[in-house]
Every structure is written in structure tokens, then in C-alpha cells.
Design a protein around this motif. Sequence first.
Motif, PDB file in Angstrom:
ATOM      1  N   ARG A 264       0.833  -1.200   0.000  1.00 13.86           N
ATOM      2  CA  ARG A 264       0.000   0.000   0.000  1.00 13.86           C
ATOM      3  C   ARG A 264       0.871   1.255   0.000  1.00 13.86           C
ATOM      4  O   ARG A 264       0.545   2.248  -0.659  1.00 13.86           O
ATOM      5  N   GLN A 265       1.978   1.225   0.711  1.00 18.73           N
ATOM      6  CA  GLN A 265       2.871   2.385   0.763  1.00 18.73           C
ATOM      7  C   GLN A 265       3.406   2.718  -0.628  1.00 18.73           C
ATOM      8  O   GLN A 265       3.406   3.881  -1.042  1.00 18.73           O
ATOM      9  N   ASP A 266       3.854   1.705  -1.359  1.00 20.79           N
ATOM     10  CA  ASP A 266       4.359   1.940  -2.709  1.00 20.79           C
ATOM     11  C   ASP A 266       3.229   2.350  -3.645  1.00 20.79           C
ATOM     12  O   ASP A 266       3.416   3.189  -4.544  1.00 20.79           O
ATOM     13  N   PHE A 267       2.045   1.742  -3.461  1.00 23.38           N
ATOM     14  CA  PHE A 267       0.906   2.083  -4.312  1.00 23.38           C
ATOM     15  C   PHE A 267       0.562   3.562  -4.162  1.00 23.38           C
ATOM     16  O   PHE A 267       0.369   4.273  -5.157  1.00 23.38           O
ATOM     17  N   ILE A 268       0.504   4.056  -2.935  1.00 16.61           N
ATOM     18  CA  ILE A 268       0.191   5.469  -2.693  1.00 16.61           C
ATOM     19  C   ILE A 268       1.259   6.369  -3.299  1.00 16.61           C
ATOM     20  O   ILE A 268       0.944   7.387  -3.945  1.00 16.61           O
ATOM     21  N   PHE A 269       2.513   5.997  -3.139  1.00 15.36           N
ATOM     22  CA  PHE A 269       3.620   6.818  -3.656  1.00 15.36           C
ATOM     23  C   PHE A 269       3.505   6.984  -5.169  1.00 15.36           C
ATOM     24  O   PHE A 269       3.599   8.102  -5.695  1.00 15.36           O
ATOM     25  N   PHE A 270       3.308   5.883  -5.888  1.00 16.96           N
ATOM     26  CA  PHE A 270       3.290   5.956  -7.342  1.00 16.96           C
ATOM     27  C   PHE A 270       1.970   6.526  -7.869  1.00 16.96           C
ATOM     28  O   PHE A 270       1.944   7.151  -8.936  1.00 16.96           O
ATOM     29  N   VAL A 271       0.866   6.328  -7.153  1.00 14.47           N
ATOM     30  CA  VAL A 271      -0.380   6.978  -7.542  1.00 14.47           C
ATOM     31  C   VAL A 271      -0.235   8.488  -7.445  1.00 14.47           C
ATOM     32  O   VAL A 271      -0.638   9.234  -8.354  1.00 14.47           O
ATOM     33  N   ASP A 272       0.328   8.979  -6.355  1.00 11.92           N
ATOM     34  CA  ASP A 272       0.531  10.426  -6.192  1.00 11.92           C
ATOM     35  C   ASP A 272       1.436  10.976  -7.287  1.00 11.92           C
ATOM     36  O   ASP A 272       1.207  12.073  -7.816  1.00 11.92           O
ATOM     37  N   ARG A 273       2.467  10.217  -7.628  1.00 10.59           N
ATOM     38  CA  ARG A 273       3.403  10.652  -8.667  1.00 10.59           C
ATOM     39  C   ARG A 273       2.712  10.699 -10.027  1.00 10.59           C
ATOM     40  O   ARG A 273       2.845  11.667 -10.775  1.00 10.59           O
ATOM     41  N   LEU A 274       1.937   9.645 -10.329  1.00  9.51           N
ATOM     42  CA  LEU A 274       1.223   9.604 -11.598  1.00  9.51           C
ATOM     43  C   LEU A 274       0.155  10.685 -11.661  1.00  9.51           C
ATOM     44  O   LEU A 274      -0.057  11.312 -12.716  1.00  9.51           O
ATOM     45  N   ALA A 275      -0.522  10.933 -10.549  1.00  8.30           N
ATOM     46  CA  ALA A 275      -1.537  11.987 -10.505  1.00  8.30           C
ATOM     47  C   ALA A 275      -0.926  13.345 -10.831  1.00  8.30           C
ATOM     48  O   ALA A 275      -1.531  14.160 -11.541  1.00  8.30           O
ATOM     49  N   THR A 276       0.271  13.599 -10.336  1.00  7.34           N
ATOM     50  CA  THR A 276       0.953  14.866 -10.620  1.00  7.34           C
ATOM     51  C   THR A 276       1.254  14.989 -12.109  1.00  7.34           C
ATOM     52  O   THR A 276       1.054  16.054 -12.714  1.00  7.34           O
ATOM     53  N   PHE A 277       1.728  13.886 -12.724  1.00  5.18           N
ATOM     54  CA  PHE A 277       1.988  13.899 -14.164  1.00  5.18           C
ATOM     55  C   PHE A 277       0.720  14.241 -14.946  1.00  5.18           C
ATOM     56  O   PHE A 277       0.751  15.028 -15.899  1.00  5.18           O
ATOM     57  N   LEU A 278      -0.404  13.627 -14.549  1.00  3.50           N
ATOM     58  CA  LEU A 278      -1.655  13.827 -15.267  1.00  3.50           C
ATOM     59  C   LEU A 278      -2.159  15.266 -15.140  1.00  3.50           C
ATOM     60  O   LEU A 278      -2.622  15.861 -16.117  1.00  3.50           O
ATOM     61  N   ILE A 279      -2.073  15.834 -13.933  1.00  2.00           N
ATOM     62  CA  ILE A 279      -2.515  17.224 -13.743  1.00  2.00           C
ATOM     63  C   ILE A 279      -1.625  18.172 -14.521  1.00  2.00           C
ATOM     64  O   ILE A 279      -2.102  19.147 -15.125  1.00  2.00           O
ATOM     65  N   GLU A 280      -0.327  17.906 -14.528  1.00  2.00           N
ATOM     66  CA  GLU A 280       0.586  18.757 -15.305  1.00  2.00           C
ATOM     67  C   GLU A 280       0.238  18.706 -16.792  1.00  2.00           C
ATOM     68  O   GLU A 280       0.309  19.719 -17.489  1.00  2.00           O
ATOM     69  N   LYS A 281      -0.134  17.521 -17.283  1.00  2.00           N
ATOM     70  CA  LYS A 281      -0.555  17.399 -18.678  1.00  2.00           C
ATOM     71  C   LYS A 281      -1.850  18.165 -18.908  1.00  2.00           C
ATOM     72  O   LYS A 281      -2.025  18.832 -19.941  1.00  2.00           O
ATOM     73  N   ALA A 282      -2.756  18.068 -17.953  1.00  2.00           N
ATOM     74  CA  ALA A 282      -4.027  18.780 -18.070  1.00  2.00           C
ATOM     75  C   ALA A 282      -3.826  20.295 -18.093  1.00  2.00           C
ATOM     76  O   ALA A 282      -4.586  21.026 -18.749  1.00  2.00           O
ATOM     77  N   MET A 283      -2.802  20.780 -17.379  1.00  2.00           N
ATOM     78  CA  MET A 283      -2.523  22.219 -17.337  1.00  2.00           C
ATOM     79  C   MET A 283      -2.215  22.783 -18.720  1.00  2.00           C
ATOM     80  O   MET A 283      -2.402  23.971 -18.967  1.00  2.00           O
ATOM     81  N   GLU A 284      -1.745  21.933 -19.624  1.00  2.00           N
ATOM     82  CA  GLU A 284      -1.417  22.393 -20.970  1.00  2.00           C
ATOM     83  C   GLU A 284      -2.650  22.849 -21.737  1.00  2.00           C
ATOM     84  O   GLU A 284      -2.525  23.562 -22.742  1.00  2.00           O
ATOM     85  N   HIS A 285      -3.836  22.459 -21.274  1.00  2.00           N
ATOM     86  CA  HIS A 285      -5.065  22.767 -22.001  1.00  2.00           C
ATOM     87  C   HIS A 285      -5.823  23.939 -21.399  1.00  2.00           C
ATOM     88  O   HIS A 285      -6.971  24.214 -21.794  1.00  2.00           O
TER      89      HIS A 285
END
Length: 473
Positions: A264-285
Motif C-alpha cells: 500500500r505504501q508503494d501504491f500510494i507513492f506511485f499513484v501520487d506521482r502519476l496523478a501529478t503527471f496527469l494534472i501537469e498534462k491537463a494544465m497544458e489545455h
Amino acid sequence: MLSEDIEITQDEQYGEDGLPICDAFVIGVAGGSASGKTHVAQQIDSFYKWHNEEEVALAHANRMDFDHPDAIDMPMFAACLADLKACRQTNIPIYSFTEHQRLDEKKYLYGAAIIIAEGIMALHDPKLRALYDLKVFVQCDSDLMLARRIQRDVKERGRSVEGVLEQYLRFVKPAFDNFVLPTSRHADIIVPGSDNSVAIELISTHIRRQMNDRARHFRKNMATSSLNGCLSESNMQQLNLVTLPPTPQLKGMYTILRDETTSRQDFIFFVDRLATFLIEKAMEHLPYRPKFVTTPTGSESCGKELDTKYICGVSIIRSGGPLERGLERVLSHAPMGSLLVQSDAKTGEPLLLHVMLPTCIRERHKAVDTWVFLLDAQIGTGASAFMAIRTLLDHGVRQDRIIFVTFLVARSGGLSVLTRAFPDVKIICGAVDDSLREAWLDNYEGEGHHGGDGRKVWIMEPGMGQIGDRYYL
């Protein structure tokens, strides 16, 4: 009351084209003051007009006629009721009986499948009558109404018996005879003001029949219409869908997140990291405008800044929660709202159970200028996403200012239906999975379903499992 606070199912409200298939069911209830309808009168009485100091003084002296049609702001009442009937949000005024004045604050209402508009003048205005699907008049003995009014006004509103009688004889009784009682001819049903359980049951049965006639199977239709054919790569490219570039780093992250043995610790870490990537991509629009700044070396540099009046996030509870931290990291001051869209345990149909939206969406004149990041973990059948988008549109948010951010979408799910209904909504996702299958899970205790009774589900494969459960439990 002006709006019933009940569950709304997607199938009752909207079609696959994204438009309402039927209006909310509106009931108008009229009758004399204290005729037996006063327990639901507070909302309708909110539409008394604003009073100046002289009028307030007259009201405290029991010399203000609140029973005349001119005392009610009928145009505002009709406008608010029309919005609710058309499945849009509205903000109604709040009236204080103790202060004899309309307050500055307003009450936000949205999402009623059944609306009850109740008050002494509910059937008086023809514009109001045109909005009703069922018109009811409550008939009650005059002596009983007077006794009830004395008891209510003395106990709840701090009036004296003498003041209540004076107001009744001066204003209430003449208004009832001249304006209220004549509206009974417009009623579809006349019910007694006491011992009316049979009449109430008849009305309830009629309403249930009307709602059952409107029912459809929305989620199943969305899933099966897409399961009959999988979107090809060329068709996917025609959708308003943006996926993160499939770099080795991204593939590695998804490998970790898909693995059921990941801690669960690793799952949370990588979900948070992936979420940041997705929001940054969304910011382009989002729109940007030039901005000139002076650097620490004294030079002038031309850069960019957001060109948005309002921006916020709306999370679909609770699967959208894992994306919230990414939004907070990228836009730390953006207000966050939430929608609870839960599946019916037996049918799998989506139910809208909770709406908590930022002020910039709840007030329609601001909503039109608001950009919204709509967050959900995945798009399978698309029914929950459909309801969430439709909710934002009902509040006045522009379709082209909704950016849906998600970890996964199903190629064979409801994506095609979703994008046909809302072609201007941008969808930002990390990966596209091919398969979506229908299943019944016995003793299921997943997101929002505790107790082990089981439920119908559509499973995305290979998928990431129940992302909200893995993140929070």
C-alpha cells in the motif's frame, strides 16, 4: 418545500446524447394559511419581497399584508422553479419571519427528481401553474385554520394572540376568500386538511407510477452499446482524448500499480506521482497570457501566466480522491468540490447522492467563467463520468472548460458514448485498457459498498483493481 432532497438516478434524467430526457416532476400545493400544509411552507415563503424600513415597521405592527399576491416575488419564484424543473441548479432567497425581511444569504438547491412548490399562492400565477405536473389544493375548515395559525404564530413566531387575530381579520381571511380559495378550480386534486392519509397515498402512488414510467437502464445501455464493438486506434484518435506518452518510466509505474502484490505504501507513492503527471498534462489545455517579469539579474523576461478567472477541482468520491494530491501539488490554491456517484447494489445504475461544489460553480454567473478539473480514477462504462459532467453543465459550466483527468479508460467501455454526448470535454488519461466485462460479485465490499451483499460490476482488464480501496484502506 421547493425541492425534495432525494436520490437521482442517471437513467431517470438524461439520455445517451447528454440531454435531459424529461424534466423533474413538479407538484404545486395550495391552500389557506395553516390549512395543513404549513410544515412544508418555509421554502415557498422565502419568496416574499424585500422590504424597506417603513414596511418592516408595518409588519411588526401587524399592518403589513403578506397574504396578497403582490407580497410574493412571483417572477423570481417562477424563474427558480423553472431552473429546478429543467434539472438546473438555483439559489433561492431566505426569509426571516421574526425580522419580516428577506436575508442576504441564499439557499443552494440542485438535483431534485421531484419538486414540491407549496404556499397559499402556489396556484395563483398562470406562469407557475404552467410548470406543474400535478396541482393540489388543501381544503380545510376556517375555524381549524384560525386555531392552527394562533398556535403556530404565538409559539414559533413570538406573536401575541391579539396581533394574530387582528392580522387574520384584516388581511388573512379577505385574502383567502378573494385570492386563495378561487385557485382551487385549477387543482387536479383537492385533499382535506386533516385525516388525509388516503389522499396522500393516492398522490404518492401517482408519483411513483410517473417515475417508474420514466425509468431506463442507462449504465447497461452505455456498456452494451460499446461492448458490441471496440474502438479502433483511428477512432480513438478522433476523440477528444489525450494520453500520456508511453515512456519506459510511465510503463514501469503502471506495472507497479497493476501488480496486486504491491504494498500500500508503494501504491500510494506511485499513484501520487502519476496523478501529478496527469494534472501537469491537463494544465497544458488551460489558457495562458504573456507576462513580463524582472529577474534577479535585473533583466526583463517574457513568460506566461494562467488566463483564467476561476479554476477549481471536483472529485468523484472516492475513486477521484487519489488524484486530489496531484492537483494540490500543481494548483495549491484551487478550491476542491466533490460529487458522490454511487452504484445501485442491484441494478448497477448510478445514483447521485451528494453534491458539494465550490462557490464559483454554485453561482451560475461565475460558473460560466470557471475551468474545472473533474477527477475520477477510471472510465469504464462511463455512467458515473456522464452524470458528473452533466451535473457541471446543469450548473452553467461550459463543456469546453471541463477537463476530465483519470488514470485509465476502457477502449470497449462507454468512452464512445461519453465523447459523443460531450465532444468538447477534454479527457486526460495515463493509459487505455482494452477489456470491460460485466460481472456479479458475491459478498462484495468495495468502494462505498460495505456489508457484503454483493453487487453488479463492470470490470476493466487488465485494470488496476478498485483504486480508491487500494489507496485508502
